[in-house]
Design a protein around this motif. Structure first.
Motif, short mmCIF file in Angstrom:
data_model
loop_
_atom_site.label_atom_id
_atom_site.label_comp_id
_atom_site.label_asym_id
_atom_site.label_seq_id
_atom_site.Cartn_x
_atom_site.Cartn_y
_atom_site.Cartn_z
N ALA A 65 0.84 -1.19 0.00
CA ALA A 65 0.00 0.00 0.00
C ALA A 65 0.87 1.23 0.00
N GLU A 66 0.32 2.33 -0.51
CA GLU A 66 1.00 3.62 -0.43
C GLU A 66 0.68 4.34 0.88
N LEU A 67 -0.47 4.03 1.45
CA LEU A 67 -0.90 4.69 2.69
C LEU A 67 -1.59 3.68 3.57
N SER A 68 -1.16 3.63 4.82
CA SER A 68 -1.81 2.79 5.83
C SER A 68 -2.34 3.71 6.92
N THR A 69 -3.62 3.59 7.24
CA THR A 69 -4.23 4.49 8.20
C THR A 69 -4.95 3.68 9.27
N GLY A 70 -4.94 4.18 10.50
CA GLY A 70 -5.51 3.45 11.61
C GLY A 70 -7.01 3.63 11.75
N ARG A 71 -7.69 2.53 12.05
CA ARG A 71 -9.11 2.57 12.41
C ARG A 71 -9.22 2.36 13.91
N ARG A 72 -9.64 3.38 14.62
CA ARG A 72 -9.65 3.35 16.07
C ARG A 72 -10.66 2.35 16.63
N ARG A 73 -10.17 1.54 17.57
CA ARG A 73 -11.02 0.60 18.30
C ARG A 73 -10.90 0.93 19.79
N PRO A 74 -11.88 1.61 20.36
CA PRO A 74 -11.78 2.02 21.77
C PRO A 74 -11.58 0.83 22.70
N THR A 75 -10.72 1.01 23.68
CA THR A 75 -10.43 -0.06 24.64
C THR A 75 -11.27 0.05 25.91
N ALA A 76 -12.03 1.14 26.05
CA ALA A 76 -12.86 1.33 27.23
C ALA A 76 -14.00 2.28 26.88
N ARG A 77 -15.05 2.23 27.67
CA ARG A 77 -16.18 3.13 27.45
C ARG A 77 -15.76 4.57 27.72
N GLY A 78 -16.26 5.47 26.91
CA GLY A 78 -15.98 6.88 27.11
C GLY A 78 -14.69 7.37 26.49
N VAL A 79 -13.91 6.45 25.91
CA VAL A 79 -12.64 6.87 25.29
C VAL A 79 -12.90 7.78 24.10
N TRP A 80 -13.92 7.42 23.33
CA TRP A 80 -14.25 8.17 22.11
C TRP A 80 -15.65 8.74 22.29
N PRO A 81 -15.80 10.01 22.69
CA PRO A 81 -17.12 10.58 22.97
C PRO A 81 -18.06 10.46 21.77
N LEU A 82 -19.33 10.34 22.08
CA LEU A 82 -20.33 10.11 21.04
C LEU A 82 -20.32 11.21 20.00
N HIS A 83 -20.19 12.48 20.43
CA HIS A 83 -20.23 13.58 19.46
C HIS A 83 -19.08 13.48 18.47
N ALA A 84 -17.91 13.06 18.94
CA ALA A 84 -16.74 12.94 18.06
C ALA A 84 -16.86 11.72 17.14
N ARG A 85 -17.37 10.62 17.70
CA ARG A 85 -17.53 9.41 16.89
C ARG A 85 -18.56 9.63 15.78
N ALA A 86 -19.65 10.33 16.11
CA ALA A 86 -20.68 10.59 15.11
C ALA A 86 -20.16 11.48 14.00
N ALA A 87 -19.42 12.53 14.36
CA ALA A 87 -18.86 13.42 13.34
C ALA A 87 -17.89 12.66 12.45
N ASN A 88 -17.07 11.80 13.03
CA ASN A 88 -16.13 11.01 12.26
C ASN A 88 -16.85 10.10 11.29
N ALA A 89 -17.93 9.46 11.74
CA ALA A 89 -18.68 8.54 10.88
C ALA A 89 -19.30 9.26 9.69
N VAL A 90 -19.83 10.45 9.93
CA VAL A 90 -20.44 11.21 8.83
C VAL A 90 -19.38 11.61 7.80
N LEU A 91 -18.24 12.10 8.27
CA LEU A 91 -17.17 12.50 7.35
C LEU A 91 -16.62 11.30 6.58
N ALA A 92 -16.45 10.17 7.26
CA ALA A 92 -15.94 8.98 6.59
C ALA A 92 -16.92 8.49 5.52
N HIS A 93 -18.21 8.57 5.82
CA HIS A 93 -19.21 8.17 4.82
C HIS A 93 -19.15 9.08 3.60
N ARG A 94 -19.03 10.38 3.83
CA ARG A 94 -18.92 11.31 2.71
C ARG A 94 -17.65 11.04 1.91
#
Length: 219
Positions: free
Chosen positions: A102-131
């Motif tokens: 590959a030319e680029l390898s990028t990480g897909r975050r997998r939270p290790t505990a609850r609250g690590v990735w706040p809902l507002h940030a995860r939702a924004a990330n999901a919308v941008l990734a879908h676009r």
């Protein structure tokens, strides 16, 4: 030797543990972007190369770190300096680029505990990734702050964003260039005590990142 660019602003509490876990063959470059907590001195005391960047912004820090990376060895990793990622996973992230898969390898975050990735940030990330998948055809699910790429390939893309839109611009431009982009699962840990994300830590930070990334998508 693979260089690891660590954009940094006020991460003094996280740096000792982070730098101590850096795997053999991976050289940390801490890019101090206006810290007021002595981050640069802490990084130097723990053996890291340190450069200072006056221009504010995530993209400005990353770009300066990439320029400072060794052009001979070629591959450079980028990861946040707040302790949320485990440096021991860098070889797995860099592997596809190092072996030419590959030319680029990028990480897909997998939270290790609850609250690590706040809902507002995860939702924004999901919308941008879908676009991104819909408009650029790049099959990723996370606009994440950890990646591996060949230094010269990255500079050839001519990325312009110097704020939080940088990761998204990279993915869009890589897709348009026909790069092979792979997504690798990486653990996402709670940040070191005494640190706070400039993006996901607050709703305002997330909104600023979405604003910057939306501007990139609109171009």
């Amino acid at each position: 030797m693979t260089d690891v660019v660590l954009p940094c602003r006020d991460e003094a509490a996280a740096l000792p543990g982070l730098l101590a876990r850096m795997p053999a063959g991976y050289r940390p470059i801490v890019v101090d972007n206006g810290s007021t907590d002595g981050s640069a001195a802490v990084a130097r005391a723990h053996g890291a190369e340190v450069i200072s960047v006056a221009e504010p912004g995530y993209g400005a820090a990353v770009h300066a770190g990439v320029l400072a990376a060794d052009p001979v060895d070629g591959v450079v990793c980028v990861m946040d300096a707040d302790g949320s990622f485990d440096p021991a996973q860098l070889p797995r992230l860099a592997g596809p680029v190092l072996c030419g898969a590959a030319e680029l390898s990028t990480g897909r975050r997998r939270p290790t505990a609850r609250g690590v990735w706040p809902l507002h940030a995860r939702a924004a990330n999901a919308v941008l990734a879908h676009r991104l998948r819909s408009t650029a055809g790049v099959d990723v699910h996370d606009i994440g702050p950890i990646r591996a790429v060949r230094r010269d390939d990255l500079l050839t893309l001519g990325l312009r964003d110097r704020r939080f839109g940088y990761p998204l611009e990279l993915l869009i431009t890589a897709g348009r260039a026909g790069w092979r982009v792979v997504e690798v699962d990486v653990d996402y840990h709670p940040r070191a005590a005494g640190t706070r994300s400039k993006v996901t830590g607050t709703v305002l930070g997330t909104l600023r990142a979405v604003r910057d990334m939306s501007a990139v998508l609109a171009r």
